[in-house]
Design an enzyme around this catalytic site. Sequence first.
Site, PDB file in Angstrom:
ATOM      1  N   ASP A 358       2.653  14.503  37.790  1.00  0.00           N
ATOM      2  CA  ASP A 358       3.710  14.814  38.949  1.00  0.00           C
ATOM      3  C   ASP A 358       2.991  15.426  39.882  1.00  0.00           C
ATOM      4  O   ASP A 358       2.166  16.459  39.615  1.00  0.00           O
ATOM      5  CB  ASP A 358       4.864  15.827  38.418  1.00  0.00           C
ATOM      6  CG  ASP A 358       5.771  15.069  37.547  1.00  0.00           C
ATOM      7  OD1 ASP A 358       6.873  14.446  37.656  1.00  0.00           O
ATOM      8  OD2 ASP A 358       5.635  14.803  36.251  1.00  0.00           O
ATOM      9  N   THR A 359       3.548  15.146  41.077  1.00  0.00           N
ATOM     10  CA  THR A 359       2.624  15.733  42.223  1.00  0.00           C
ATOM     11  C   THR A 359       3.523  15.641  43.473  1.00  0.00           C
ATOM     12  O   THR A 359       4.401  15.074  43.515  1.00  0.00           O
ATOM     13  CB  THR A 359       1.441  14.600  42.249  1.00  0.00           C
ATOM     14  OG1 THR A 359       0.535  14.596  41.013  1.00  0.00           O
ATOM     15  CG2 THR A 359       0.565  14.841  43.521  1.00  0.00           C
TER      16      THR A 359
END
Length: 476
Positions: A358-359
């Site tokens: 996740d980014t």
Amino acid sequence: MSTDLPFTSRRSPVVCLHGCVAASQPAAAAAGLDVLKRGGNAADAAVAVAAALAVTEPCSTGPGGDAFCLFYNGNTGELRGINGSGRSPKAQTLDFLEGRGYTAEAPPSDFDALNATVPGAPACWCDTVQLFGSQKLSLQEVLSGAVELAEVGFPVAEVTAYQWAYWVASLRDAGKELDGVLLIDGQAPKCGQVFRNAALARTLKELGEHGKPAFYHGRVAQAIVDVINQNGGVMTLEDLSSHDSEVVEPISTEYKGVRLWELPPNSQGLTALLLLNILENFPELKAVGHNSSDYIHVFVEAVRLAVTDGLRYLGDPDHVTVPLETLLDKSYSCQRAQHISMERTMEGVEPGPMTGSDTVYFCVIDNQGNACSFVNSTYMGFGTGLVPKDCGFSLQNRGANFSLRRGHRNCIAGGKRPYHTIIPALLTDSKTGSQKPQLLAALGVMGGFMQPQGHIQLLSGWSIWRKGSSRRWRRS
């Protein structure tokens, strides 16, 4: 003029006169726009967005993670980058991990405190403002929008609420509990619930007032060391105080009149360039049609080759030699392309021979023509899920990307940066030498190891849209 629209997106393009901010949260985009309105430039606004997203999407990003920045100077055409990735604790060697019983086949669990690397994002924020900012706004002013969001609160967005709950459940399944400062009554906030984070507001205030020392020395640093060591890690105050960003020269390759710019290793930006170079050996792709079966076959096979090379040869250049010149040579990709057959898929993919989760992604372009392409991430959701006392953020688990295979370029070592998935990019025309390259796009995606593939998919889609747009909407 044709009435055919040159794109199939569900959303119309945003067209601006004085700058533009693209981010995953409206409140974060608004923070960036506010900085532009107050005289800040693209770099200032990007840091404002990064800090605001740390408030509104703590399940994806925050000061406990890493960041990478690419900046285009609209006046000079110069491109520069900042590698804001942190290193493993100096005591965390392969011998140490093997002494604890871990192996390449049985590494620490993803959320283990041993996977916490030094957070690089706060230093990257400070350095982005100092090196590339307008110098018209202080860091405190740049971060003020995020501080207000954290203090006053914000309604949690639908997708964020889903991800928040998913990662809280994932931590609990692994026997870990997220600190209550990132929950409401012990649960992930629901869509529309107002979430406040006074502890993070305090951390951001201190960072704005005192810069990097406020994070890497003193209260925050001690809280980071305490929570990691209480959970079996070995990070020290010296690991934190010795951290700094690295200013780097971007790497690039030319493709059909444009140049794609990425950050060098330990970033996987090289993998995107390898993929583009391989695809250049298939000029017939234009004839078979975008996203046709033959197109997808070649694209997927090229991704397999590029990712295999990336996983084999990428590592921290302070610890290993990465053969950039050989890998980016067009003749190398020509050799790799010969492995692709139009009649069958490759049964096994081996790296080419060498001689010698996740980014958040966001970008800003200002009215001076400057562009800032930026990625910030805690890796897998809340990372380790460890929250330093009274700090309001979780610590990343980027160390899960290390290999425990002795001799591997990405093998764990003390004070080493892991293979890194997050990659911002910029696109210019292919002018070189004394000619100032023209900025064409700031681009990036979210999605871990998929990001090199995503960059090239964006580039190919943008190219098709650009050709159609110029053809259909040209003034008569």
